[in-house]
Design a protein around this motif. Sequence first.
Motif, PDB file in Angstrom:
ATOM      1  N   ASN A 238       0.834  -1.212   0.000  1.00 60.31           N
ATOM      2  CA  ASN A 238       0.000   0.000   0.000  1.00 60.31           C
ATOM      3  C   ASN A 238       0.864   1.255   0.000  1.00 60.31           C
ATOM      4  N   LYS A 241       2.072   1.666  -3.363  1.00 57.68           N
ATOM      5  CA  LYS A 241       0.967   1.875  -4.308  1.00 57.68           C
ATOM      6  C   LYS A 241       0.370   3.278  -4.187  1.00 57.68           C
ATOM      7  N   TYR A 242       0.229   3.745  -2.945  1.00 54.34           N
ATOM      8  CA  TYR A 242      -0.460   5.024  -2.744  1.00 54.34           C
ATOM      9  C   TYR A 242       0.517   6.193  -2.561  1.00 54.34           C
ATOM     10  N   ASP A 266       5.133   6.436   4.676  1.00 55.82           N
ATOM     11  CA  ASP A 266       5.271   6.846   3.281  1.00 55.82           C
ATOM     12  C   ASP A 266       5.014   8.335   3.143  1.00 55.82           C
ATOM     13  N   ILE A 271      -4.471   9.500   4.121  1.00 51.81           N
ATOM     14  CA  ILE A 271      -5.811   8.933   4.146  1.00 51.81           C
ATOM     15  C   ILE A 271      -6.740   9.959   4.800  1.00 51.81           C
ATOM     16  N   ILE A 279     -10.704   1.804   7.339  1.00 52.66           N
ATOM     17  CA  ILE A 279      -9.614   1.349   6.498  1.00 52.66           C
ATOM     18  C   ILE A 279      -9.328  -0.157   6.640  1.00 52.66           C
ATOM     19  N   TYR A 284     -13.202  -2.446   1.963  1.00 56.16           N
ATOM     20  CA  TYR A 284     -13.253  -0.988   1.989  1.00 56.16           C
ATOM     21  C   TYR A 284     -12.081  -0.406   1.209  1.00 56.16           C
ATOM     22  N   ARG A 285     -12.399   0.466   0.262  1.00 55.42           N
ATOM     23  CA  ARG A 285     -11.353   1.138  -0.493  1.00 55.42           C
ATOM     24  C   ARG A 285     -11.585   2.641  -0.381  1.00 55.42           C
ATOM     25  N   GLY A 286     -10.483   3.357  -0.267  1.00 58.11           N
ATOM     26  CA  GLY A 286     -10.601   4.810  -0.158  1.00 58.11           C
ATOM     27  C   GLY A 286     -11.277   5.398  -1.387  1.00 58.11           C
ATOM     28  N   THR A 289      -9.323   5.675  -4.894  1.00 58.80           N
ATOM     29  CA  THR A 289      -8.505   4.536  -5.319  1.00 58.80           C
ATOM     30  C   THR A 289      -9.081   3.816  -6.537  1.00 58.80           C
ATOM     31  N   GLY A 294      -6.811  -3.216  -6.820  1.00 61.19           N
ATOM     32  CA  GLY A 294      -6.889  -3.714  -5.445  1.00 61.19           C
ATOM     33  C   GLY A 294      -8.263  -4.250  -5.111  1.00 61.19           C
ATOM     34  N   SER A 295      -8.331  -5.033  -4.035  1.00 61.03           N
ATOM     35  CA  SER A 295      -9.604  -5.643  -3.654  1.00 61.03           C
ATOM     36  C   SER A 295     -10.194  -4.993  -2.414  1.00 61.03           C
ATOM     37  N   GLY A 296      -9.398  -4.199  -1.699  1.00 63.21           N
ATOM     38  CA  GLY A 296      -9.895  -3.628  -0.443  1.00 63.21           C
ATOM     39  C   GLY A 296      -9.825  -4.627   0.689  1.00 63.21           C
ATOM     40  N   LEU A 299      -5.728  -4.723   3.981  1.00 59.20           N
ATOM     41  CA  LEU A 299      -5.579  -4.336   5.381  1.00 59.20           C
ATOM     42  C   LEU A 299      -6.437  -5.184   6.309  1.00 59.20           C
TER      43      LEU A 299
HETATM   44  N1  LIG Z   1      -0.283   3.986   2.653  1.00 63.60           N
HETATM   45  C1  LIG Z   1      -1.493   4.401   2.255  1.00 63.60           C
HETATM   46  N2  LIG Z   1      -1.683   5.660   1.787  1.00 63.60           N
HETATM   47  C2  LIG Z   1      -2.881   6.087   1.372  1.00 63.60           C
HETATM   48  N3  LIG Z   1      -4.004   5.335   1.423  1.00 63.60           N
HETATM   49  C3  LIG Z   1      -3.905   4.081   1.881  1.00 63.60           C
HETATM   50  C4  LIG Z   1      -2.642   3.545   2.328  1.00 63.60           C
HETATM   51  N4  LIG Z   1      -2.850   2.284   2.752  1.00 63.60           N
HETATM   52  C5  LIG Z   1      -4.168   2.038   2.578  1.00 63.60           C
HETATM   53  N5  LIG Z   1      -4.800   3.105   2.039  1.00 63.60           N
HETATM   54  C6  LIG Z   1      -6.245   3.204   1.772  1.00 63.60           C
HETATM   55  O1  LIG Z   1      -6.875   2.129   2.428  1.00 63.60           O
HETATM   56  C7  LIG Z   1      -7.690   1.395   1.528  1.00 63.60           C
HETATM   57  C8  LIG Z   1      -7.716  -0.050   1.947  1.00 63.60           C
HETATM   58  O2  LIG Z   1      -6.463  -0.652   1.747  1.00 63.60           O
HETATM   59  P1  LIG Z   1      -6.393  -2.199   1.408  1.00 63.60           P
HETATM   60  O3  LIG Z   1      -7.223  -2.918   2.400  1.00 63.60           O
HETATM   61  O4  LIG Z   1      -4.963  -2.589   1.288  1.00 63.60           O
HETATM   62  O5  LIG Z   1      -7.130  -2.292   0.012  1.00 63.60           O
HETATM   63  P2  LIG Z   1      -6.610  -1.978  -1.459  1.00 63.60           P
HETATM   64  O6  LIG Z   1      -5.157  -1.628  -1.392  1.00 63.60           O
HETATM   65  O7  LIG Z   1      -6.869  -3.242  -2.207  1.00 63.60           O
HETATM   66  O8  LIG Z   1      -7.469  -0.852  -1.928  1.00 63.60           O
HETATM   67  C9  LIG Z   1      -7.101   1.662   0.187  1.00 63.60           C
HETATM   68  O9  LIG Z   1      -8.072   1.555  -0.818  1.00 63.60           O
HETATM   69  C10 LIG Z   1      -6.577   3.093   0.306  1.00 63.60           C
HETATM   70  O10 LIG Z   1      -7.620   3.999   0.055  1.00 63.60           O
END
Ligand SMILES: Nc1ncnc2c1ncn2[C@@H]1O[C@H](COP(=O)(O)OP(=O)(O)O)[C@@H](O)[C@H]1O
Length: 332
Positions: A238, A241-242, A266, A271, A279, A284-286, A289, A294-296, A299
């Motif tokens: 993550n 990725k983010y 990072d 968030i 989260i 759940y996805r932000g 995103t 991603g699948s949400g 985490l």
């Molecule tokens: N390091 C991060 N920076 C910003 N947003 C994050 C970070 N880690 C997680 N998120 C937010 O949390 C959500 C859930 O994360 P996750 O469960 O890993 O699902 P996914 O990565 O598949 O979307 C993400 O969709 C994103 O919006």
Amino acid sequence: MKSVHSLRSRLFLWYIGSLVLLSLFFFLLVHILAIPYGTDYFFMLLLFLASIGFIIIYRITNSITNLTSQIKRISGRNLEQRIQSIHSQDEIGELANAFNSLLDRLKQAFDREQQFIADVAHEMKTPLATLRTTFEVALSKERTKDEYKKAIEAAIVEADQLSSTLKDVLDLAWSESPTEQKPMTQLNLTELMEELGDIAQKLATKKHITVKTNLVKNSVINGYKEKLAQAVMNVIENAIKYTPSNGKVSITLEKLHAKAIITITDTGNGIAQEDIPHIFDRFYRGAKTDKVFGSGLGLAISKSIITLHQGYIAIESTPKRGSTFTITLPEV
Ligand SMILES: Nc1ncnc2c1ncn2[C@@H]1O[C@H](COP(=O)(O)OP(=O)(O)O)[C@@H](O)[C@H]1O
Ligand SMILES: [Mg+2]
């Protein structure tokens, strides 16, 4: 348990009381005073005490029978039913209460399971429908070789997403079903984090993100190595990725009060405050995103695995500046 109400003390009192009364009666009336019909009185007393015993035992078995017939009526279909009309404060009352709270816990587990199945079905429906549409559109008329190639490529992307979501679902199911799990083993967390740091380096170079690691030596914990690696990797993934290109990710491992503390920081988008409480929820996805694969579930899996290791995961994030995830695990 109140001793006055306890069945054990009631039975005990009746038993000892009867013995004492009978012996006293026998000696006093039959032997010492030698009153006429002494033996008859003795047998009447015996009968009286036996009747009391019978009543006590009858009432106990009666409430057990009542409890049994109520328990038999409860099945997977009516888990919301509860044992009623057992008001006694004795062991049987306690048993009924314990059974009711077991039902509460079962009902919660059942509901969670059902919700999970509903969520999985919902999440799989959209990519499957897209996959189908891709093929339908491709077949709707004669197309060039290139167009077919594009359609197939799009389908492969959809299929990949589906299978990675499905893998996540299976991983989550694993960490939530303790019966499947073998005993934990001792593992060197420092070595594990070194390996993960190397993988992070490789993932990050494509995006020109710098990864810095700072790991304390010889951190040893009890756990499932592969699962822990996955839990931490989901957070690292993550972070990469983010975080936009040219950002920074730092991974540290410290020791504090017999705990191993992993932090992953990072310089990404951060968030939103309203997203933070959700989260760790499944699927759940932000809000921002949509375009990121991603699948949400990442985490949710991490949290579930970390909880299984008696640890916890916390998050601190400032929008536009970045996020820090802290994982705390008990050391051996
Ligand atoms: N390091 C991060 N920076 C910003 N947003 C994050 C970070 N880690 C997680 N998120 C937010 O949390 C959500 C859930 O994360 P996750 O469960 O890993 O699902 P996914 O990565 O598949 O979307 C993400 O969709 C994103 O919006
Ligand atoms: Mg993720």
